[in-house]
Design an enzyme around this catalytic site. Sequence first.
Site, PDB file in Angstrom:
ATOM      1  N   CYS A 155      -5.471   2.594  -1.622  1.00 38.05           N
ATOM      2  CA  CYS A 155      -5.066   1.308  -1.425  1.00 38.05           C
ATOM      3  C   CYS A 155      -5.578   0.634  -0.980  1.00 38.05           C
ATOM      4  O   CYS A 155      -6.272  -0.416  -0.522  1.00 38.05           O
ATOM      5  CB  CYS A 155      -3.285   1.329  -1.540  1.00 38.05           C
ATOM      6  SG  CYS A 155      -2.029   1.974  -2.838  1.00 38.05           S
TER       7      CYS A 155
ATOM      8  N   CYS B 287     -16.197  19.995  35.888  1.00 38.51           N
ATOM      9  CA  CYS B 287     -16.417  20.686  34.819  1.00 38.51           C
ATOM     10  C   CYS B 287     -18.287  21.080  34.009  1.00 38.51           C
ATOM     11  O   CYS B 287     -18.890  22.192  34.918  1.00 38.51           O
ATOM     12  CB  CYS B 287     -16.010  20.289  33.456  1.00 38.51           C
ATOM     13  SG  CYS B 287     -14.357  20.046  33.475  1.00 38.51           S
TER      14      CYS B 287
ATOM     15  N   CYS C 255     -14.040  15.173  35.215  1.00 44.35           N
ATOM     16  CA  CYS C 255     -15.056  16.653  34.564  1.00 44.35           C
ATOM     17  C   CYS C 255     -16.312  16.419  34.576  1.00 44.35           C
ATOM     18  O   CYS C 255     -17.284  17.385  34.544  1.00 44.35           O
ATOM     19  CB  CYS C 255     -14.439  16.608  33.535  1.00 44.35           C
ATOM     20  SG  CYS C 255     -14.795  17.867  31.777  1.00 44.35           S
TER      21      CYS C 255
ATOM     22  N   TYR D 187      -2.710  -6.841  -3.532  1.00 45.60           N
ATOM     23  CA  TYR D 187      -1.563  -6.309  -2.519  1.00 45.60           C
ATOM     24  C   TYR D 187      -1.392  -7.751  -1.870  1.00 45.60           C
ATOM     25  O   TYR D 187      -1.994  -8.798  -2.100  1.00 45.60           O
ATOM     26  CB  TYR D 187      -2.179  -5.841  -1.411  1.00 45.60           C
ATOM     27  CG  TYR D 187      -3.139  -3.919  -2.173  1.00 45.60           C
ATOM     28  CD1 TYR D 187      -1.758  -3.361  -2.226  1.00 45.60           C
ATOM     29  CD2 TYR D 187      -4.091  -4.158  -2.677  1.00 45.60           C
ATOM     30  CE1 TYR D 187      -2.173  -1.705  -2.928  1.00 45.60           C
ATOM     31  CE2 TYR D 187      -4.479  -2.563  -3.681  1.00 45.60           C
ATOM     32  CZ  TYR D 187      -3.013  -1.460  -3.675  1.00 45.60           C
ATOM     33  OH  TYR D 187      -3.901  -0.837  -4.097  1.00 45.60           O
TER      34      TYR D 187
ATOM     35  N   CYS E 191      -0.943   4.888  -0.154  1.00 46.07           N
ATOM     36  CA  CYS E 191      -2.082   5.898  -0.292  1.00 46.07           C
ATOM     37  C   CYS E 191      -2.628   5.386   0.275  1.00 46.07           C
ATOM     38  O   CYS E 191      -3.649   3.881   0.394  1.00 46.07           O
ATOM     39  CB  CYS E 191      -2.114   6.637  -1.598  1.00 46.07           C
ATOM     40  SG  CYS E 191      -2.891   5.213  -2.934  1.00 46.07           S
TER      41      CYS E 191
ATOM     42  N   CYS F 178     -19.349  53.601  14.149  1.00 49.60           N
ATOM     43  CA  CYS F 178     -19.894  52.083  15.302  1.00 49.60           C
ATOM     44  C   CYS F 178     -19.161  50.504  13.902  1.00 49.60           C
ATOM     45  O   CYS F 178     -18.417  50.209  14.133  1.00 49.60           O
ATOM     46  CB  CYS F 178     -21.753  52.077  14.751  1.00 49.60           C
ATOM     47  SG  CYS F 178     -22.353  52.644  15.677  1.00 49.60           S
ATOM     48  N   CYS F 179     -19.397  50.577  13.013  1.00 51.60           N
ATOM     49  CA  CYS F 179     -18.463  49.386  12.170  1.00 51.60           C
ATOM     50  C   CYS F 179     -17.633  49.741  11.098  1.00 51.60           C
ATOM     51  O   CYS F 179     -17.051  49.357  10.130  1.00 51.60           O
ATOM     52  CB  CYS F 179     -20.058  48.483  11.811  1.00 51.60           C
ATOM     53  SG  CYS F 179     -21.049  49.919  10.371  1.00 51.60           S
TER      54      CYS F 179
ATOM     55  N   MET G 136       0.557  -1.746   0.337  1.00 45.67           N
ATOM     56  CA  MET G 136       0.362  -0.249   0.195  1.00 45.67           C
ATOM     57  C   MET G 136       0.834   1.026  -0.093  1.00 45.67           C
ATOM     58  O   MET G 136       1.817   1.565   0.938  1.00 45.67           O
ATOM     59  CB  MET G 136      -1.045  -0.040   0.812  1.00 45.67           C
ATOM     60  CG  MET G 136      -2.308  -1.334   1.260  1.00 45.67           C
ATOM     61  SD  MET G 136      -3.366  -0.773   1.946  1.00 45.67           S
ATOM     62  CE  MET G 136      -2.435  -0.807   4.108  1.00 45.67           C
TER      63      MET G 136
END
Length: 536
Positions: free
Chosen positions: A17, A115, A110, A64, A14, A533-534, A12
Amino acid sequence: MSQPITFDITGMTCDHCALSVRKALNSLPGVKADVSWPLAKARIEADPAITREQLIAAIEGAGYGVGEEKRPLSVVILGSGSAAFAAAIRLDVEGAQVTMVEQGTLGGTCVNIGCVPSKIFIRQAETAHKVDHSPFPAIRTVPARIDFAALRAQQQSRVEELRQAKYAHILDLHPAIRFLSGQASFVDDHTVRVTGADGGITDLTADRILIATGVRPEAPPIPGLPETPFWSSTEALMTTRQPEHLIIIGGGFISCEIGQAFSRLGTRITLIQRGEHLLSSFDPDLGQGLETLFRKEAIRVLTKTRVLSVSHDGRHFTVTTDGGTVSGDALMVATGRRANTDYLNLAACGVKTDDQGHLPVNGFLQTNIPHIYAAGDVTPLPAFVYVAAKSGTAAAGHMLTGAGNPLDLSLVPEVVFTDPPVATVGLTEEEARSRGMDVDVRTLTLENVPRSLANFDTRGFVKLVADKQSGRLVGAHLLADQAGEMIQVAHLAIAFGMTTQELGDRLFPYLTMSEGLKLAAQTFKRDVSTLSCCAG
């Protein structure tokens, strides 16, 4: 399905493959295969009627080869919090044999005592506070009525729901992960003994071991304190009794979050901090700014104050300091935490700890014994759940491949969930100068942020630290509404090397709090109070 088997796949080059091999295997009846090109492996679950020869023929038919079949990697994970689950999921997906051991409640800090319950409690208190402190006097309100026990019941109900959905159910989705309840201790560097509640003993031998046992609150050596029924943050978040006056020793994020929440529900609060200001590890302006806001909410803050002794008469606590005494009907101590490693018998495996019981690790989360890893709060890494999860995944990845990039924690965003929140990322002004940097610093108060004006809430500021020579942003420190959401913008700007000019030139939606970052960046070149303002 039979026990999963793993093949090494040759040839293989990639991901395409790997996809071809996967299609070839899954074309067989009763076969479910996952194929990894980086690992060069195929993990296969097959009906017992499918032979090994048929599987190999399918792989070879796709063009393969098959290497020698190997025994799956075996891993024992001690703990069941975020680091443990992140590692277990990654390992299981990649075909490792995983056993998780937990001596306490599933899910770790948590979801159970950290949390989740704290943020629910904080939101409950914030809601009550807004009933009585609306910035819009034209809206008539009545005083909030607090049913403290009912608030706690709702909080714990959601904790239980999330524990089931995000931990117990995850185990159901990964049935190959073996879960054992009991206390673990090392027999040697590859063997862990688990003692169950019934006294039964199970010995586990593994190729790799991950220690993710977390931390617990640790009280300082104050005379008289051990003899009193003081709270840690755990008891403070579990109590159904609302105290009249809660004294808190410590000025870190836990103290600030829980203290403000209790205050907003009607409890009188005194915060005692030994350092010069709250949140002593943060930019000093953040702690000082929060102190000012706390005092406006009638939270008493005693800084540069050392606790000399504590006593309890059966009803009230008396805290004696170098500045006088403070009395209250409840006391919480939040000054530090200690790693849960005492019971692990680490001497049997040779793993070293620091003075607080934490396990030092390298960038791949390996302890001084290379096949024994540690992740999450049990290490000296930043004690945040997102760091814990990232470290668990990174540890699992290195176990599987023995390679990869080390965990990068050079830039960690932090949030304190007060109101307004505190958020910080990157270098403070002092840290930058200590590294020899020539820095430029700008602080924008929120009277200059249109969204803050529209909200009638201009508490706080945005502080930016930049390298003077390059203009590159190196630190951001916020005390502002929605600072926890805003900080990720600053995090990405620093991570990708943006200059203040580049940040100030970006488009930010109007009206948003994050526009405060844009305006703060523009102050390096102009007076934003003169802009429309903007204006861009």
